[in-house]
Design a protein around this motif. Structure first.
Motif, PDB file in Angstrom:
ATOM      1  N   ALA A 532       0.863  -1.183   0.000  1.00  0.00           N
ATOM      2  CA  ALA A 532       0.000   0.000   0.000  1.00  0.00           C
ATOM      3  C   ALA A 532       0.897   1.230   0.000  1.00  0.00           C
ATOM      4  N   ALA A 533       0.415   2.325  -0.586  1.00  0.00           N
ATOM      5  CA  ALA A 533       1.272   3.504  -0.696  1.00  0.00           C
ATOM      6  C   ALA A 533       0.439   4.774  -0.727  1.00  0.00           C
ATOM      7  N   PHE A 534       1.057   5.843  -0.239  1.00  0.00           N
ATOM      8  CA  PHE A 534       0.496   7.183  -0.357  1.00  0.00           C
ATOM      9  C   PHE A 534       1.647   8.172  -0.300  1.00  0.00           C
ATOM     10  N   GLN A 535       1.870   8.865  -1.424  1.00  0.00           N
ATOM     11  CA  GLN A 535       2.968   9.819  -1.533  1.00  0.00           C
ATOM     12  C   GLN A 535       4.295   9.141  -1.174  1.00  0.00           C
ATOM     13  N   ASP A 536       4.985   9.628  -0.136  1.00  0.00           N
ATOM     14  CA  ASP A 536       6.295   9.073   0.215  1.00  0.00           C
ATOM     15  C   ASP A 536       6.206   7.879   1.165  1.00  0.00           C
ATOM     16  N   GLN A 537       5.008   7.459   1.504  1.00  0.00           N
ATOM     17  CA  GLN A 537       4.842   6.330   2.418  1.00  0.00           C
ATOM     18  C   GLN A 537       4.525   5.058   1.625  1.00  0.00           C
ATOM     19  N   VAL A 538       5.323   4.022   1.863  1.00  0.00           N
ATOM     20  CA  VAL A 538       5.090   2.722   1.237  1.00  0.00           C
ATOM     21  C   VAL A 538       5.131   1.671   2.335  1.00  0.00           C
ATOM     22  N   LEU A 539       4.057   0.901   2.462  1.00  0.00           N
ATOM     23  CA  LEU A 539       3.940  -0.134   3.485  1.00  0.00           C
ATOM     24  C   LEU A 539       3.719  -1.489   2.827  1.00  0.00           C
ATOM     25  N   ALA A 540       4.141  -2.551   3.512  1.00  0.00           N
ATOM     26  CA  ALA A 540       3.926  -3.909   3.017  1.00  0.00           C
ATOM     27  C   ALA A 540       3.869  -4.857   4.203  1.00  0.00           C
ATOM     28  N   ASP A 541       3.155  -5.967   4.031  1.00  0.00           N
ATOM     29  CA  ASP A 541       3.121  -6.976   5.087  1.00  0.00           C
ATOM     30  C   ASP A 541       3.893  -8.208   4.648  1.00  0.00           C
ATOM     31  N   VAL A 542       4.535  -8.846   5.630  1.00  0.00           N
ATOM     32  CA  VAL A 542       5.411  -9.993   5.395  1.00  0.00           C
ATOM     33  C   VAL A 542       4.987 -11.125   6.319  1.00  0.00           C
ATOM     34  N   VAL A 543       4.885 -12.329   5.774  1.00  0.00           N
ATOM     35  CA  VAL A 543       4.562 -13.506   6.581  1.00  0.00           C
ATOM     36  C   VAL A 543       5.840 -14.049   7.202  1.00  0.00           C
ATOM     37  N   THR A 544       5.812 -14.249   8.520  1.00  0.00           N
ATOM     38  CA  THR A 544       6.950 -14.814   9.244  1.00  0.00           C
ATOM     39  C   THR A 544       6.519 -16.106   9.928  1.00  0.00           C
ATOM     40  N   GLN A 545       7.461 -16.779  10.546  1.00  0.00           N
ATOM     41  CA  GLN A 545       7.122 -18.014  11.265  1.00  0.00           C
ATOM     42  C   GLN A 545       6.170 -17.740  12.418  1.00  0.00           C
ATOM     43  N   GLY A 546       6.252 -16.536  12.976  1.00  0.00           N
ATOM     44  CA  GLY A 546       5.394 -16.198  14.103  1.00  0.00           C
ATOM     45  C   GLY A 546       4.110 -15.499  13.714  1.00  0.00           C
ATOM     46  N   GLY A 547       3.856 -15.323  12.414  1.00  0.00           N
ATOM     47  CA  GLY A 547       2.643 -14.641  11.972  1.00  0.00           C
ATOM     48  C   GLY A 547       2.940 -13.651  10.866  1.00  0.00           C
ATOM     49  N   THR A 548       2.538 -12.397  11.055  1.00  0.00           N
ATOM     50  CA  THR A 548       2.777 -11.367  10.047  1.00  0.00           C
ATOM     51  C   THR A 548       3.393 -10.138  10.702  1.00  0.00           C
ATOM     52  N   LYS A 549       4.219  -9.426   9.939  1.00  0.00           N
ATOM     53  CA  LYS A 549       4.785  -8.170  10.415  1.00  0.00           C
ATOM     54  C   LYS A 549       4.599  -7.104   9.345  1.00  0.00           C
ATOM     55  N   LEU A 550       4.595  -5.863   9.797  1.00  0.00           N
ATOM     56  CA  LEU A 550       4.371  -4.739   8.896  1.00  0.00           C
ATOM     57  C   LEU A 550       5.685  -4.005   8.673  1.00  0.00           C
ATOM     58  N   MET A 551       6.004  -3.753   7.390  1.00  0.00           N
ATOM     59  CA  MET A 551       7.256  -3.109   7.014  1.00  0.00           C
ATOM     60  C   MET A 551       6.968  -1.758   6.361  1.00  0.00           C
ATOM     61  N   ALA A 552       7.908  -0.819   6.540  1.00  0.00           N
ATOM     62  CA  ALA A 552       7.808   0.501   5.911  1.00  0.00           C
ATOM     63  C   ALA A 552       9.073   0.756   5.112  1.00  0.00           C
TER      64      ALA A 552
END
Length: 576
Positions: A532-552
């Protein structure tokens, strides 16, 4: 003297002094006007560039030198068409036309000349180059790949070779375009909502007889490129003319003529927005007062410190993420609380969330039976508003409407929350035959990104208005190898689309400019689920062994930082 040394000489001195070689002399031109600033920070009304001075054909040139000189004369054609004509026979001059798209080729090209024959008075040479782009007649720039190969017929005359057969149109190298053209953003008005400017990127040729400011505004008076035809409008009446553009120490004075209604305050505000952004976004007259006259009389003034709402998406700092079907606010520090109402409650079967803009946003989600909507308030409940088992993920428009494509029935659907009605929207006939996977409306409320099949993205526009709104102007943007899959797309801003591709060897995330096709790769370390993105912000989610984490994405370092370590899935920004 060798041919290479003759060519070097030709590029070094003016045509009248050249005794051998072919090509153009490059002369820096700063233009007739500049905006002077006593503090040294003034913005010019013109862009510095290099002017190409063509060299006429020389008697001692061979066939290859003549063809290379011809190509260089094409680079200077707009400034001096007379030199190119001297490379052609009388018959070729009568038939050839510069009209049509400008072909842009890579700098290195080949001219293949057959072995010479003593008695031969004519020959056919082959021009081979790799295509780079087309500059269309509407000034749009479209990257184009592939080999371009054409025969050129030459005739030996007493004063050297002349070209007797020439394909129509101009043929420029990438360096020619870099010297003489500038990527330029023009701003038109969203035809449907009338509250938002829409950018239209073109390539404009710098003109030695006028300032770049005048070149920009003269083009702004013309219709937009084909990609936005029918989707945008303009505040300028069709008979508007630019009478003059003058500059002072702290201001630019633009004198217009035409049937402008000087009492229409709405048109005045829109016109100021179009002029300001079309100049300032191209680094022209930036930070200057812009005085606009009509027939020499004061009309309106745009001050650099005045509010400009024309590019406002009403998104603010809003950002969200999903955890086990519950939508949460995303704060600057990371994890925020759940949103109010049913949308903030954990539940299964809800996915592909989308958030509207404005002070009272709604959230939509896809289920196995359709699209449901809920308000982000305590009493908000999920309500199914569009039914269907084969719908694309929902997308909101800036006017508050919700859209999805029904693949089973081949129809584009629009839901209006104010009227609680679902209406079909006309689409191009060819779209009915394609497998539409995603449909995303940009925040300008006009452009649309459509993925078809597993590996193709097209860009279109919502044309018309009201009941006459339809999807049109579809143009190819990008494709991947057949074994790859386009996993997600997201609008970062009005011009750039993020495309996440899954391949057997890993993932790629590209940012593609929908105006000129320029593609920039975004570095990846982890495997992303969505973006997902808006202007200079870009976010993504990643699946890990413990669940999911959010990256910027850290744009400065071109690296990803952990925003939320666990229990944070799909990121969301309003619209896009």
């Amino acid at each position: 003297m060798t041919r290479s040394r003759r060519l070097a000489t030709a590029f070094a001195i003016v045509a009248a002094m050249v005794a051998g070689g072919s090509g153009c002399t490059v002369i820096p031109v700063t233009g007739p006007y500049t905006v002077n600033n006593d503090e040294g920070g003034g913005d010019p009304l013109n862009k510095p560039f290099q002017r190409m001075i063509a060299i006429p054909p020389q008697p001692q040139w061979g066939a290859e030198d003549t063809i290379r000189g011809l190509q260089a004369a094409m680079a200077a054609y707009q400034d001096d068409p007379s030199i190119l004509a001297r490379y052609l026979t009388a018959e070729a001059r009568a038939k050839w036309s510069a009209a049509g798209p400008v072909r842009v080729i890579q700098d290195a090209y080949e001219v293949t000349v057959p072995p010479p024959r003593e008695s031969e008075t004519s020959m056919k040479v082959t021009f081979k180059a790799h295509m780079a782009a087309l500059i269309n007649e509407d000034d749009s720039y479209k990257p184009t790949a592939g080999l371009w190969e054409r025969p050129f017929e030459l005739v030996k005359m007493p004063d050297g070779y002349r070209v007797s057969s020439l394909p129509p149109g101009l043929l420029l190298t990438e360096s020619d375009v870099a010297r003489a053209y500038r990527p330029t953003n023009l701003y038109y008005v969203n035809r449907s909502t009338q509250d938002r400017l829409v950018v239209d990127q073109v390539r404009l040729r710098l003109n030695t007889t006028e300032t770049f400011a005048q070149t920009v505004l003269e083009r702004l008076l013309q219709p937009p490129t084909e990609s936005l035809r029918g989707a945008v409008t303009s505040s300028f009446p069709s008979d508007t003319k630019i009478e003059s553009i003058r500059s002072g120490e702290d201001r630019v004075i633009i004198n217009l003529s035409g049937s402008l209604d000087t009492l229409d305050l709405s048109a005045e505000e829109t016109l100021r927005g179009q002029i300001r952004n079309s100049l300032n976004k191209n680094e022209v007259a930036k930070g200057r007062i812009i005085e606009i006259l009509v027939d020499g009389e004061a009309y309106t003034v745009d001050r650099p410190d005045s509010d400009d709402q024309w590019l406002d998406d009403d998104v603010g700092d809003s950002a969200y993420y999903v955890d086990k079907g519950a939508v949460h606010y995303l704060t600057k520090d990371g994890r925020g609380g759940a949103v109010a109402g049913a949308a903030g409650e954990q539940r299964e079967g809800y996915s592909h969330f989308a958030v509207s803009a404005g002070p009272n946003p709604l959230i939509a989600a896809k289920t196995s039976t359709g699209i449901s909507v809920a308000g982000l308030v305590a009493e908000g409940v999920w309500q199914e508003v569009i039914q269907g088992a084969d719908l694309t993920p929902p997308t909101w428009n800036r006017d508050g409407s919700l859209w999805t494509y029904d693949g089973k029935n081949g129809v584009l659907l629009k839901y209006d929350p104010a009227r609680t009605r679902v209406e079909p929207v006309e689409v191009p006939e060819e779209l009915d035959k394609l497998d539409v996977k995603q449909f995303r409306i940009a925040r300008d409320g006009v452009r649309v990104a459509v993925t078809t099949g597993e590996n193709t993205v097209q860009i279109g526009a919502l044309t018309g208005e009201g009941a006459g709104t339809k999807l049109g102007n579809l143009q190819f943007l990008t494709t991947t190898e057949s074994e790859n899959e386009i996993r997600d797309i997201a609008w970062r801003d009005d011009e750039n689309l993020l495309v996440l591709v899954q391949a057997s060897a890993g993932q790629t995330l590209n940012e593609i400019n929908v105006g000129d096709g320029e593609t920039v790769g975004v570095p990846l370390k982890d495997r992303l689920q969505s973006v997902a993105a808006f202007q200079d912000q870009v976010l993504a989610d990643v699946v890990t062994q413990g669940g999911t984490k959010l990256m910027a994405l850290n744009l400065d370092q071109q690296a990803w930082d952990v925003k939320i370590e666990s229990n944070a899935g799909t990121p969301l920004f309003p619209l896009g």
